[in-house]
Motif scaffolding. Structure first.
Motif, PDB file in Angstrom:
ATOM      1  N   LEU A  77      11.064 -68.050  23.123  1.00 28.46           N
ATOM      2  CA  LEU A  77      11.522 -68.858  24.626  1.00 28.46           C
ATOM      3  C   LEU A  77      10.735 -69.019  25.538  1.00 28.46           C
ATOM      4  O   LEU A  77      10.440 -70.090  25.727  1.00 28.46           O
ATOM      5  CB  LEU A  77      13.234 -68.360  24.474  1.00 28.46           C
ATOM      6  N   ALA A  78      10.056 -67.451  25.778  1.00 27.41           N
ATOM      7  CA  ALA A  78       9.149 -67.200  26.328  1.00 27.41           C
ATOM      8  C   ALA A  78       8.024 -68.040  25.938  1.00 27.41           C
ATOM      9  O   ALA A  78       6.831 -67.825  27.284  1.00 27.41           O
ATOM     10  CB  ALA A  78       9.449 -66.078  27.187  1.00 27.41           C
ATOM     11  N   ASN A  79       7.405 -67.726  24.506  1.00 28.20           N
ATOM     12  CA  ASN A  79       5.981 -68.113  24.355  1.00 28.20           C
ATOM     13  C   ASN A  79       6.450 -69.938  23.635  1.00 28.20           C
ATOM     14  O   ASN A  79       5.444 -69.344  22.454  1.00 28.20           O
ATOM     15  CB  ASN A  79       5.776 -66.676  23.775  1.00 28.20           C
ATOM     16  N   TRP A  83       2.279 -77.217  21.804  1.00 28.59           N
ATOM     17  CA  TRP A  83       3.369 -78.681  21.856  1.00 28.59           C
ATOM     18  C   TRP A  83       4.823 -78.686  22.537  1.00 28.59           C
ATOM     19  O   TRP A  83       5.385 -79.838  23.065  1.00 28.59           O
ATOM     20  CB  TRP A  83       3.121 -79.727  20.303  1.00 28.59           C
ATOM     21  N   SER A  84       5.764 -78.037  22.040  1.00 32.72           N
ATOM     22  CA  SER A  84       6.502 -77.512  22.622  1.00 32.72           C
ATOM     23  C   SER A  84       6.444 -77.745  24.200  1.00 32.72           C
ATOM     24  O   SER A  84       7.226 -78.135  24.927  1.00 32.72           O
ATOM     25  CB  SER A  84       7.282 -76.404  22.240  1.00 32.72           C
ATOM     26  N   GLN A  85       5.435 -76.874  25.266  1.00 34.72           N
ATOM     27  CA  GLN A  85       5.895 -76.638  26.930  1.00 34.72           C
ATOM     28  C   GLN A  85       5.211 -77.812  26.920  1.00 34.72           C
ATOM     29  O   GLN A  85       5.790 -78.686  27.617  1.00 34.72           O
ATOM     30  CB  GLN A  85       4.324 -75.737  27.043  1.00 34.72           C
ATOM     31  N   ALA A 159      24.470 -66.372  26.538  1.00 36.71           N
ATOM     32  CA  ALA A 159      23.996 -67.976  26.821  1.00 36.71           C
ATOM     33  C   ALA A 159      22.985 -67.571  28.413  1.00 36.71           C
ATOM     34  O   ALA A 159      22.453 -68.087  28.095  1.00 36.71           O
ATOM     35  CB  ALA A 159      24.897 -68.841  27.321  1.00 36.71           C
ATOM     36  N   HIS A 160      23.511 -66.519  28.637  1.00 38.21           N
ATOM     37  CA  HIS A 160      23.035 -66.046  29.921  1.00 38.21           C
ATOM     38  C   HIS A 160      21.203 -64.964  29.709  1.00 38.21           C
ATOM     39  O   HIS A 160      20.588 -64.930  30.505  1.00 38.21           O
ATOM     40  CB  HIS A 160      23.626 -65.403  30.887  1.00 38.21           C
ATOM     41  N   ALA A 161      20.901 -65.110  28.150  1.00 39.74           N
ATOM     42  CA  ALA A 161      20.822 -63.703  27.707  1.00 39.74           C
ATOM     43  C   ALA A 161      19.180 -64.244  28.604  1.00 39.74           C
ATOM     44  O   ALA A 161      17.790 -64.173  28.801  1.00 39.74           O
ATOM     45  CB  ALA A 161      20.832 -63.130  26.412  1.00 39.74           C
ATOM     46  N   PRO A 162      18.713 -65.868  28.073  1.00 40.79           N
ATOM     47  CA  PRO A 162      17.527 -66.449  27.929  1.00 40.79           C
ATOM     48  C   PRO A 162      17.179 -66.417  29.857  1.00 40.79           C
ATOM     49  O   PRO A 162      15.640 -66.062  30.424  1.00 40.79           O
ATOM     50  CB  PRO A 162      17.601 -68.037  27.749  1.00 40.79           C
ATOM     51  N   LEU A 163      18.056 -66.607  30.376  1.00 37.79           N
ATOM     52  CA  LEU A 163      17.974 -66.093  31.999  1.00 37.79           C
ATOM     53  C   LEU A 163      17.194 -65.507  32.721  1.00 37.79           C
ATOM     54  O   LEU A 163      16.482 -64.947  33.252  1.00 37.79           O
ATOM     55  CB  LEU A 163      19.206 -66.989  32.966  1.00 37.79           C
ATOM     56  N   MET A 168      13.443 -71.273  30.587  1.00 38.64           N
ATOM     57  CA  MET A 168      13.727 -72.688  30.748  1.00 38.64           C
ATOM     58  C   MET A 168      15.037 -73.047  31.096  1.00 38.64           C
ATOM     59  O   MET A 168      15.563 -74.206  31.432  1.00 38.64           O
ATOM     60  CB  MET A 168      13.300 -73.256  30.253  1.00 38.64           C
ATOM     61  N   ASP A 169      16.420 -71.910  30.554  1.00 37.49           N
ATOM     62  CA  ASP A 169      17.807 -72.721  29.761  1.00 37.49           C
ATOM     63  C   ASP A 169      18.448 -72.207  31.555  1.00 37.49           C
ATOM     64  O   ASP A 169      18.533 -71.259  31.186  1.00 37.49           O
ATOM     65  CB  ASP A 169      17.780 -71.693  28.538  1.00 37.49           C
ATOM     66  N   HIS A 170      18.186 -73.264  30.961  1.00 36.50           N
ATOM     67  CA  HIS A 170      19.632 -73.375  32.925  1.00 36.50           C
ATOM     68  C   HIS A 170      20.091 -74.712  32.702  1.00 36.50           C
ATOM     69  O   HIS A 170      20.352 -75.816  31.541  1.00 36.50           O
ATOM     70  CB  HIS A 170      18.721 -73.166  34.195  1.00 36.50           C
TER      71      HIS A 170
END
Length: 225
Positions: A77-79, A83-85, A159-163, A168-170
């Motif tokens: 998710l952080a990399n 194209w995804s970015q 759900a909060h782990a990517p935060l 970008m998950d918010h």
């Protein structure tokens, strides 16, 4: 055949009309396959709204909800790919639910789904699971055109782990939202099933204080391994 595991990621996305062609090409040619090939992931499907906001919904089935918070997944998710970015930077809406599947009465793959979302009282969780398992989902599945249904609870810790990982998950979720997916052969079937069973009156005994959000979608693409 049931779902491919006890965990599910649901994403709800939207882009502007001028970006939709690239968004759909990216989803079909890169994103679905990339996610399906992650450890623990098995099947992904994406849908377009018939009557819903936001316009696009995708489901990703995995062994357990814990697969949505592993170090390797958070690293991905952080990399993101270039194209995804580029595509994600043009999202006008993005929301994710990391579901712990609690009821699974699915059967194959249908051409349409209704997604019903609501926030119950956590103290009524056991009663809600019982109602969904023995009454609500069996009843709607028996309706003409219906093929199956499942239900899950958003795991807030996952759900909060990517935060915590600065992805970008918010925004941050504060209440454990539930999602019920009603799957059928066509949109009229799933729409009628949702209207029949998931009313404010029927959900009130489980502490649901506001009307559920109901969206209907048709299948665009899916892949599995």
């Amino acid at each position: 055949m049931p779902l491919y595991g006890k965990g599910m990621l649901i994403t709800l996305t939207q882009v502007s009309a001028r970006d939709e062609r690239d968004f759909n090409e990216w989803y079909n040619r890169e994103h679905i396959d990339e996610r399906v090939n992650l450890p623990g992931f098995h099947r992904a499907r994406r849908y377009v709204a018939v009557r819903a906001t936001p316009k696009y919904l995708a489901t990703y089935e995995c062994d357990s909800v814990a697969d949505l918070a592993t170090p390797d997944y958070l690293k991905l998710l952080a990399n993101q790919t270039p194209w995804s970015q580029a595509v994600m930077a043009r999202f006008t809406h993005f929301q994710r639910l990391t579901l712990r599947i609690l009821v699974d009465q699915t059967h194959g793959v249908g051409g349409a789904i209704a997604c019903v979302r609501f926030v119950p009282d956590p103290r009524r969780r056991k009663a809600l699971v019982e109602w969904l398992t023995t009454t609500a989902l069996p009843k709607v599945i028996q309706r003409p055109g219906m093929l199956g249904a499942s239900a899950g609870e958003n795991d807030l810790e996952v759900a909060h782990a990517p935060l915590h990982d600065k992805s970008m998950d918010h925004p941050r979720a504060e209440e454990a939202e539930w999602a019920v997916l009603l799957e059928g052969a066509d949109v009229p079937a799933v729409s009628a099933a949702a209207r029949l069973m998931f009313t404010t009156t029927k959900l009130r005994p489980f502490g649901v204080e506001t009307a559920p959000t109901v969206g209907t979608y048709r299948l665009l693409f899916g892949n599995q391994r």
